[in-house]
Design a protein around this motif. Structure first.
Motif, short mmCIF file in Angstrom:
data_model
loop_
_atom_site.label_atom_id
_atom_site.label_comp_id
_atom_site.label_asym_id
_atom_site.label_seq_id
_atom_site.Cartn_x
_atom_site.Cartn_y
_atom_site.Cartn_z
N GLU A 78 1.09 11.84 4.17
CA GLU A 78 0.61 13.03 4.99
C GLU A 78 1.82 13.93 5.40
O GLU A 78 1.30 15.21 5.45
CB GLU A 78 0.00 12.44 6.10
N TYR A 120 1.10 5.92 3.68
CA TYR A 120 -0.11 7.14 3.91
C TYR A 120 0.60 8.03 5.02
O TYR A 120 0.57 9.38 5.08
CB TYR A 120 -1.25 6.67 4.34
N GLU A 177 0.95 -1.23 -0.20
CA GLU A 177 0.21 -0.17 -0.02
C GLU A 177 0.87 1.18 -0.12
O GLU A 177 2.16 1.35 0.50
CB GLU A 177 -0.80 0.14 1.28
N ASP A 211 -8.34 8.46 -2.95
CA ASP A 211 -9.05 9.19 -2.07
C ASP A 211 -8.32 9.71 -0.67
O ASP A 211 -8.34 11.06 -0.43
CB ASP A 211 -10.38 8.42 -1.71
N ARG A 212 -7.57 8.68 -0.42
CA ARG A 212 -7.08 8.83 1.08
C ARG A 212 -5.81 9.88 0.71
O ARG A 212 -5.57 10.69 1.67
CB ARG A 212 -6.49 7.55 1.49
N ILE A 213 -5.09 9.67 -0.21
CA ILE A 213 -4.06 10.52 -0.69
C ILE A 213 -4.41 11.99 -1.03
O ILE A 213 -3.87 12.93 -0.72
CB ILE A 213 -3.27 10.13 -1.75
N GLU A 256 -10.23 4.33 -3.73
CA GLU A 256 -10.01 4.28 -2.24
C GLU A 256 -8.72 4.90 -1.89
O GLU A 256 -8.61 5.84 -1.20
CB GLU A 256 -10.46 3.38 -1.51
N GLN A 257 -7.65 4.32 -2.37
CA GLN A 257 -6.33 4.58 -2.06
C GLN A 257 -6.00 6.17 -2.49
O GLN A 257 -5.58 6.65 -1.67
CB GLN A 257 -5.31 3.59 -2.63
N ASN A 263 -7.06 13.39 -0.03
CA ASN A 263 -7.79 13.90 1.39
C ASN A 263 -6.62 14.52 2.32
O ASN A 263 -6.69 15.36 3.22
CB ASN A 263 -8.32 12.90 2.19
N MET A 264 -5.17 14.13 1.95
CA MET A 264 -4.33 14.53 2.90
C MET A 264 -3.65 15.73 2.33
O MET A 264 -2.80 16.48 3.05
CB MET A 264 -3.14 13.65 2.78
#
Lengths: 256, 213
Positions: free
Chosen positions: A67, A63, A60, A90-92, A87-88, A94-95
């Motif tokens: 961040e 993260y 993965e 998205d997380r990135i 989804e991965q 969002n940071m």
């Protein structure tokens, strides 16, 4: 006028900053957060952070590390490495990361590009291709995760990625990586003729003159690794970035 | 620094909120994400509408979430400054070639796609990278504190157009000369990303915060 971007490309391996030579022999060059802080102070145009083992080892994205980068980075940040799902991504995003660079996952799944582009816009998706010249100098699409070339036509591959929604192309000349021997200008010209979207050229940059030549050849942006992290014939680690005035003077090419 | 200042950022998955918060924090201001269009007793001192992505996708989210009435309402109270960034600025206007849906219509104007032309046969779209913004005299508050022409980070394919120059606060050249900063009373927008434009962006955020405090 629009100034062509000059982008440090930082390579990550297991949380450390490394530099490769022709995609091999990653050499540890320091702490990535420290490097990002230095580049921040130097007001770089944009930063690119590529995890070179995530896809290879099926990991993965890191993260926590991403961040930290995003919090320190007051310029656009592009992250690449190990992204397989929306989804991965998205997380990135969002940071506080602006763009993701995709390669390995798109060989199997072009729809990943479409999913991300529909949600975040094409400008947020960079399609990354690594090009290696064979014995006869012919350009071949290279898969960085497996370390082999394929017979797939890289221009067709890029066009389908663009059709799927990619907004920018990163083209990395494998044989030039880390060599500080100048960019593959023929490759840049060929890619520029093929593409209507911004093109980032990576590989071989060793001087301001190289950057200039890459831009004249058609690059919208020039990325470099070794040029910004090594200094002198013994490749001592020293993080540098040209002053804006130098870049402005050097890149005063009317091609806006 | 005024820690009482309330900055709210609309958070409906339309842009890089973390980057904006990081930048505000850097200049000494806290900010909050807003995930529902609910007006509290104390209305915010500044409402930020960020945005990346496509016009209709964003407008649909604003429509479906009940944000359109909310934003129009606090804008019409005239006292709440509203700042749009990138697509957020486009959404503040009337519409775009990119989509079919109406915008928030707080600033007159439409968006048109950059086109190659005879002068610019190689114009690449999107307009991506660092470019200069020349602020108008009418928008002097935006241009304070700069020793030289400021440059900011841009990423967009559509540019502002309107019959008049009434709402133009700053201009940029890319293929055409267009308004990259616009203002209509308490509502204003930047086509570029001040939150990603290091010292130049930081200074602009300071100017915004000074203007509203």
């Amino acid at each position: 006028m629009l100034k062509n971007r000059v982008i440090p490309a930082l390579l990550l391996k297991n949380g450390g900053l490394v530099k490769t030579l022709k995609f091999k022999d990653p050499k540890y060059v320091g702490d990535p957060i420290n490097a990002i802080r230095i580049f921040n102070d130097k007001e770089v145009d944009e930063l690119m952070v590529l995890d070179i083992v995530a896809s290879k080892e099926g990991n993965e994205p890191d993260y926590k590390m991403i961040e930290l980068f995003a919090g320190e980075c007051f310029m656009p940040l592009c992250y690449g490495g190990g992204i397989k799902t929306l989804e991965q991504a998205d997380r990135i995003f969002n940071m506080g990361v602006e763009k993701v660079s995709l390669q390995t996952a798109t060989f199997e799944n072009m729809e990943l590009i479409t999913g991300i582009a529909e949600k975040y816009g094409s400008q947020a998706v960079v399609i990354s291709v690594d090009i290696k010249r064979n014995f006869f100098g012919k350009t071949k699409l290279y898969r960085s995760a497996t370390g082999d070339t394929t017979n797939e036509n890289w221009k067709e591959f890029l066009n389908s990625a663009i059709e799927a929604g990619a907004g920018e192309v990163l083209i990395n000349a494998v044989d030039k990586d880390g060599t500080l021997t100048g960019p593959d200008l023929e490759l840049i010209k060929e890619a520029d003729e093929e593409l209507d979207i911004p093109l980032i050229a990576l590989g071989g940059i060793s001087s301001m003159e190289d950057i200039r030549e890459a831009i004249i050849a058609g690059a919208s942006a020039v990325a470099a690794g070794a040029f910004f992290v090594f200094h002198g014939p013994h490749r001592a680690v020293l993080i540098t970035y040209p002053k804006y005035e130098e870049l402005e003077q050097m890149l005063d090419i009317s091609n806006e | 620094m005024n820690n009482q200042t309330e900055v709210k950022i609309i958070d409906i998955g339309l842009g890089n909120i973390a980057s904006i918060q990081n930048m505000l924090k850097k200049i000494g201001f806290d900010s909050e994400r807003m995930t529902e269009p609910i007006i509290s007793e104390n209305k915010p001192d500044l409402l930020i509408l960020p945005g990346v992505g496509s016009y209709d996708y964003a407008m649909k989210k604003l429509n479906d979430g009940g944000w359109v009435e909310f934003i129009q309402k606090i804008a019409s109270e005239k006292s709440t400054p509203i700042m749009g960034i990138c697509l957020g600025m486009q959404l503040l206007c009337e519409g775009s070639e990119e989509g079919k849906l109406d915008g928030l219509s707080l600033i007159p104007g439409h968006f048109r796609k950059f086109q190659k032309n005879e002068d610019q046969p190689k114009l690449k779209v999107p307009h991506m990278g660092w470019n200069e913004v020349h602020f108008q005299n009418s928008a002097e508050w935006m241009s304070r504190g700069y020793e030289k022409t400021p440059r900011y980070y841009f990423v967009h394919s559509y540019y502002y157009t309107h019959d008049t120059s009434d709402y133009v606060a700053g201009e940029t050249h890319y293929g055409v000369t267009y308004a990259s900063a616009i203002q209509n009373g308490n509502v204003f927008g930047f086509q570029f990303h001040p939150e990603k434009s290091h010292k130049f962006g930081m200074n602009l955020f300071r100017n915004v915060m000074e203007k509203i405090c």
